[in-house]
Design a protein around this motif. Sequence first.
Motif: not given
Length: 422
Positions: A86-97, A101-107, A137-145
């Motif tokens: 569940a945590y991995t799935e939520a993380s993937r959804a957040v990283f998609e957002i 937002t920008t192509p310059l993302v460093e996880g 977006r993260i709050h609305a689409e993933v349900g997390l703060a």
Amino acid sequence: MFVQDRGSAQPAGDATILHADLDAFYASVEQRDNPALRGRPVIVGGGVVLAASYEAKAFGIRTAIGGQEARRICPQAIVVPPRFEAYTEASRAVFEIFRDTTPLVEGISIDEAFLDVGGLRRIAGSPVEIATRLRSRIHAEVGLAITVGVARTKFLAKVASAVGKPDGLLVVPPDGEIEFLHPLPVERLWGVGKVTSAKLHGSGIHTVGDIADLGEAMMTALVGPAAGRHLFALAMARDPRPVHVGRRRRSIGSQRALGRRPKTEADIEASIVAITDRLGKRLRTANRVCRTVVLRLRFDDFTRASRSHTLSEATASTEVILLAARRLLSDAMPQLTDRGCTLIGLSLTNLDNDDAIQLALPFGDTAAGSFREESSGGAVTMDTAALDGAMDELRNRFGASVLTRAVLLNRSEGMEVPKLPD
């Protein structure tokens, strides 16, 4: 002046780096998925606290403390087992957002990343406007703060997000960097752990401003040349590192908190088997191979040790990696018996692309997809590539728990800390 903003859009000048960090990630996912947990103190993990909700943190509960101590501090806390899928799935959804937002993302972990939005002003607005939309977006689409720090450098952005928690947006404009940074405790600086903190406090240094006032020469004399220069540069808000995109990892790893309960050799070996299964699949999914296997241990007295073995050639075979890990564990077992083990981990290093594998002589005997072990009847070699592939496909289709090794039956998965999704 620095600005703490929980919704309004204000210009941030040249502050174009965002550090986005999900709040109490594991506990927040549990509260999101189970409304009965919302607003209540939640602890993820029983033997050792893996995560705590902000309601639990208010009682003084922190990650890595023992479960018994946590329940003593907060008897009304609700303890839930970890759900890593569940945590991995939520993380993937957040990283998609993030990437939308920008192509310059460093996880940098499963729940945080740096984003560079410096080139988006004309098409997406100011960095603060972008950060505000990102949080919405993260709050609305993933349900997390999520808390976002906005600053000119990666270091300041990360500090800003830490200060801005929970569920905040904190901006540090360039002309307010020193005013924001210098009153903070020295523990906010990267590289200041318990040992360095104690040394600094012993010398009367308590804030970041104290380090700046002391000067670089005195800092290098106090903590050494490299650490002294590093800490003084951060105290002066200097951090030239850009947001890196597309860097391939030099290693992957996983670790499991075992708690302080008595453990048998079989318990510890089962943890290594479970970790190796996960890492082998991650290697193959990323089309990588490894050369070095590193065993990491933490003992009851909080000291640590590591052992490593470099294979004769690179591999992505779970069985080959497991054989090396078991040999390392066997060598370390006397220490574990004498000193106890509270955490065990495995890292795979010297990574390369899987097309870099070269056949060894004699062909087939020790190829990267094969497994060779000595038995009473002599050496036995078997090709495990097809088996690994079949197991990966089944787990991808039906979930990680569809296949389980016999040694893991009726055993707790423990509390593994998953890394950033590949």
